[in-house]
Scaffold this active site. Structure first.
Site, PDB file in Angstrom:
ATOM      1  N   GLU A   1      -8.666 -26.109   0.220  1.00 16.08           N
ATOM      2  CA  GLU A   1      -8.801 -25.801  -1.202  1.00 16.08           C
ATOM      3  C   GLU A   1      -8.164 -24.448  -1.523  1.00 16.08           C
ATOM      4  O   GLU A   1      -7.588 -24.261  -2.605  1.00 16.08           O
ATOM      5  CB  GLU A   1     -10.275 -25.803  -1.622  1.00 16.08           C
ATOM      6  CG  GLU A   1     -10.924 -27.178  -1.584  1.00 16.08           C
ATOM      7  CD  GLU A   1     -10.262 -28.151  -2.563  1.00 16.08           C
ATOM      8  OE1 GLU A   1      -9.837 -27.717  -3.643  1.00 16.08           O
ATOM      9  OE2 GLU A   1     -10.175 -29.340  -2.233  1.00 16.08           O
TER      10      GLU A   1
ATOM     11  N   TRP B   1      -4.639 -25.360  -1.889  1.00 12.73           N
ATOM     12  CA  TRP B   1      -4.306 -25.939  -3.190  1.00 12.73           C
ATOM     13  C   TRP B   1      -4.087 -24.830  -4.222  1.00 12.73           C
ATOM     14  O   TRP B   1      -3.170 -24.915  -5.053  1.00 12.73           O
ATOM     15  CB  TRP B   1      -5.418 -26.886  -3.632  1.00 12.73           C
ATOM     16  CG  TRP B   1      -5.102 -27.662  -4.871  1.00 12.73           C
ATOM     17  CD1 TRP B   1      -5.578 -27.423  -6.126  1.00 12.73           C
ATOM     18  CD2 TRP B   1      -4.243 -28.802  -4.989  1.00 12.73           C
ATOM     19  NE1 TRP B   1      -5.071 -28.341  -7.022  1.00 12.73           N
ATOM     20  CE2 TRP B   1      -4.248 -29.205  -6.345  1.00 12.73           C
ATOM     21  CE3 TRP B   1      -3.471 -29.517  -4.065  1.00 12.73           C
ATOM     22  CZ2 TRP B   1      -3.510 -30.289  -6.806  1.00 12.73           C
ATOM     23  CZ3 TRP B   1      -2.731 -30.598  -4.529  1.00 12.73           C
ATOM     24  CH2 TRP B   1      -2.759 -30.976  -5.884  1.00 12.73           C
TER      25      TRP B   1
ATOM     26  N   TRP C   1       3.336 -39.078 -27.280  1.00 10.24           N
ATOM     27  CA  TRP C   1       2.003 -38.636 -27.678  1.00 10.24           C
ATOM     28  C   TRP C   1       1.790 -38.903 -29.170  1.00 10.24           C
ATOM     29  O   TRP C   1       2.582 -38.441 -30.000  1.00 10.24           O
ATOM     30  CB  TRP C   1       1.819 -37.144 -27.413  1.00 10.24           C
ATOM     31  CG  TRP C   1       1.883 -36.749 -25.978  1.00 10.24           C
ATOM     32  CD1 TRP C   1       2.895 -36.055 -25.371  1.00 10.24           C
ATOM     33  CD2 TRP C   1       0.913 -36.995 -24.968  1.00 10.24           C
ATOM     34  NE1 TRP C   1       2.616 -35.869 -24.041  1.00 10.24           N
ATOM     35  CE2 TRP C   1       1.399 -36.439 -23.763  1.00 10.24           C
ATOM     36  CE3 TRP C   1      -0.322 -37.651 -24.953  1.00 10.24           C
ATOM     37  CZ2 TRP C   1       0.700 -36.500 -22.576  1.00 10.24           C
ATOM     38  CZ3 TRP C   1      -1.025 -37.711 -23.758  1.00 10.24           C
ATOM     39  CH2 TRP C   1      -0.521 -37.149 -22.594  1.00 10.24           C
TER      40      TRP C   1
ATOM     41  N   TRP D   1      -4.098 -29.496 -14.801  1.00  8.22           N
ATOM     42  CA  TRP D   1      -3.959 -30.406 -15.934  1.00  8.22           C
ATOM     43  C   TRP D   1      -2.709 -31.270 -15.776  1.00  8.22           C
ATOM     44  O   TRP D   1      -2.731 -32.474 -16.050  1.00  8.22           O
ATOM     45  CB  TRP D   1      -3.919 -29.622 -17.247  1.00  8.22           C
ATOM     46  CG  TRP D   1      -5.292 -29.423 -17.804  1.00  8.22           C
ATOM     47  CD1 TRP D   1      -6.112 -28.353 -17.625  1.00  8.22           C
ATOM     48  CD2 TRP D   1      -6.013 -30.349 -18.622  1.00  8.22           C
ATOM     49  NE1 TRP D   1      -7.306 -28.549 -18.270  1.00  8.22           N
ATOM     50  CE2 TRP D   1      -7.276 -29.761 -18.900  1.00  8.22           C
ATOM     51  CE3 TRP D   1      -5.736 -31.600 -19.152  1.00  8.22           C
ATOM     52  CZ2 TRP D   1      -8.247 -30.400 -19.674  1.00  8.22           C
ATOM     53  CZ3 TRP D   1      -6.701 -32.234 -19.929  1.00  8.22           C
ATOM     54  CH2 TRP D   1      -7.934 -31.635 -20.180  1.00  8.22           C
TER      55      TRP D   1
ATOM     56  N   TRP E   1      -1.925 -33.348 -22.755  1.00  6.46           N
ATOM     57  CA  TRP E   1      -2.622 -32.534 -21.764  1.00  6.46           C
ATOM     58  C   TRP E   1      -2.631 -31.052 -22.140  1.00  6.46           C
ATOM     59  O   TRP E   1      -3.562 -30.320 -21.772  1.00  6.46           O
ATOM     60  CB  TRP E   1      -2.006 -32.715 -20.377  1.00  6.46           C
ATOM     61  CG  TRP E   1      -0.574 -32.253 -20.235  1.00  6.46           C
ATOM     62  CD1 TRP E   1       0.561 -33.005 -20.343  1.00  6.46           C
ATOM     63  CD2 TRP E   1      -0.126 -30.915 -19.949  1.00  6.46           C
ATOM     64  NE1 TRP E   1       1.688 -32.236 -20.158  1.00  6.46           N
ATOM     65  CE2 TRP E   1       1.291 -30.948 -19.912  1.00  6.46           C
ATOM     66  CE3 TRP E   1      -0.771 -29.709 -19.723  1.00  6.46           C
ATOM     67  CZ2 TRP E   1       2.076 -29.812 -19.646  1.00  6.46           C
ATOM     68  CZ3 TRP E   1       0.001 -28.572 -19.467  1.00  6.46           C
ATOM     69  CH2 TRP E   1       1.407 -28.637 -19.426  1.00  6.46           C
TER      70      TRP E   1
ATOM     71  N   ASN F   1     -15.603 -29.603 -10.089  1.00  4.03           N
ATOM     72  CA  ASN F   1     -14.198 -30.009  -9.981  1.00  4.03           C
ATOM     73  C   ASN F   1     -13.993 -31.510 -10.157  1.00  4.03           C
ATOM     74  O   ASN F   1     -13.047 -31.942 -10.829  1.00  4.03           O
ATOM     75  CB  ASN F   1     -13.630 -29.569  -8.629  1.00  4.03           C
ATOM     76  CG  ASN F   1     -12.140 -29.849  -8.537  1.00  4.03           C
ATOM     77  OD1 ASN F   1     -11.354 -29.367  -9.333  1.00  4.03           O
ATOM     78  ND2 ASN F   1     -11.756 -30.669  -7.566  1.00  4.03           N
TER      79      ASN F   1
END
Length: 451
Positions: free
Chosen positions: A271, A274, A302, A379, A356, A338
């Protein structure tokens, strides 16, 4: 005559493992700590409301700790390049030190300031402190940035082990007369009318001492259940260290080495990896918060956002239990588990067909741990437009996610108790129909990628 050193604190509000502070102490001159609230420089993104709340309290803690050790924290507001240079001149400083930032606007400021200070005869130096691996040290065999996490992290782990953290100084010499400083209260970082921060105060204690206590607590008490239960939002198995990293109350080097020493590795350290991947990506793609990393997603059609749907999502009134629980947890605490972040983001993008970037802006304003890299990076991952992204057609079904990760509805009962009542709220959309609409819209992206 002394020539004090200025340590410019940014997203590193700590004393331990602070290379810039260590460099200042090595000069054997008085040290002036500085924090600049910069909402004016080109490209600098103003902090969201929850972040401003955290910053106020973390600065309060940092100022107290510097004062206890003999130094001071000067607060100034304005364009950082100008403010730092002015303080250096007025204080007769001989050196200015800081730890590096990796967003493009921040890098531009730092580079220009370093040149200006050196032209004036000062020492100006920056240090690696906020990531384990500098972004320019990790590249594919062809010299390009990585776009997939697993080979990126494998390449990181093939590099020399991250350096050992530096010890916290016990004393920091200060100047005999501190330069003028803004009153922190005058920055009005705390919410007043209304004061919506009661839940944040209940959950969090910003500052380096509390961060160190939480790291110790996690490594000694909670880490044993991390890998098995980290996806269960009611289990309390996550580290809750993300805001500590975001504000630099802990360095990643400290977390890395103390975790290894405690026998905690594997998924937890990945993590950290990440997070490194997010900063690596932002370094190479500075417009991560506003532009699709995968440019074929520019073709995604969109629709105009439905304001009622957007408001229902923001306020946790969608009628989908785990989504509503997550959004209410976020509003009350400035935090969201998360797994639930992924579910709520997927619902906004793929069931409500809302861009987003609109969700990213809401999280930026409401999360205490939203940083310049991870927020937009994650995102885009959910949207399918980013690095190593989940395919767009992978849609998190909120009802199935609740059954899998909150089977006893403990998380839902805590944050959205109306959903476990005899008359739960109505759902604002049909999951099946919105899934079909999302997949149909995705055909535009597939067509763009073929051209």
């Amino acid at each position: 005559m002394t020539s004090p050193s200025i340590v410019w604190f940014r997203d590193d509000l700590r004393l331990a493992d602070h290379p810039a502070l260590r460099a200042a102490l090595d000069r054997d001159e008085p040290v002036i700590g500085l924090y600049v609230l910069d909402d004016e420089s080109p490209g600098i993104r103003p902090l969201g409301g929850a972040a401003r709340w955290w910053l106020h309290h973390s600065l309060t803690s940092l100022a107290e700790r510097l004062r206890e050790r003999g130094s001071t924290l000067v607060l100034r507001r304005g364009p950082a390049e100008k403010v730092v240079a002015e303080l250096a001149r007025d204080a007769g400083a001989g050196a200015v030190f800081w730890n590096r930032r990796y967003g493009q606007p921040e890098r531009d400021i730092d580079a220009a300031l370093k040149t200006a200070l050196r032209d004036d005869g000062l020492t100006a130096q920056s240090f690696a402190a906020s990531v384990l691996f500098e972004p320019w040290t990790v590249a594919t065999g062809s010299g390009t940035p990585y776009s997939v996490y697993t080979p990126f992290w494998r390449a990181c782990l093939a590099l020399p082990t991250p350096r050992e953290p530096l010890p916290e100084p016990l004393s920091i010499p200060g100047v005999s007369k501190a330069p003028p400083s803004d009153d922190l209260e005058s920055w009005e970082l705390l919410p007043q009318h209304p004061d919506w921060a009661a839940g944040l105060r209940e959950m969090w204690e910003p500052g380096e001492p509390a961060a160190r206590r939480r790291l110790h607590e996690f490594l000694t008490e909670d880490s044993s259940s991390y890998e098995a239960a980290r996806n269960t939002p009611s289990a309390g198995a996550t580290s809750l260290l993300s805001p500590r990293l975001r504000w630099g109350e802990l360095s990643p080097h400290t977390i890395w080495h103390e975790s290894v020493q405690a026998g905690v590795g594997g998924m937890f350290l990945s993590e950290l990896g990440w997070r490194e991947f997010a900063w690596h990506t932002l370094f190479h793609f500075p417009d991560l918060a506003t532009k699709n990393l995968r440019r074929d997603f520019d073709a995604f059609p969109w629709p105009t956002p439905d304001p009622e749907h957007l408001s229902a999502w923001q306020q946790g009134r969608t009628g989908f239990a785990i989504v509503d629980a997550g959004m209410r947890e976020l509003w009350q605490t400035g935090y969201m588990h998360n797994r639930v972040r992924m579910v709520t983001a997927s619902f906004l993008i793929k069931n409500l067909l809302i861009d987003w970037r609109i969700g990213e802006e809401w999280f930026w304003d409401t999360l205490v741990d939203a940083d310049g890299a991870s927020n937009s990076f994650n995102w885009q991952w959910v949207a399918g437009s980013g690095a190593d992204a989940a395919p767009y057609f992978r849609i998190f079904n909120p009802e199935l996610q609740a059954k899998k990760f909150d089977p006893a509805s403990r998380y839902i009962a805590e944050w959205a108790p109306d959903h476990v009542s005899d008359s739960p709220p109505p759902q604002i959309v049909d999951l099946g129909e919105t899934r079909k609409a999302a997949l149909q819209a995705y055909e535009a992206v597939k067509g763009a990628s073929r051209r």
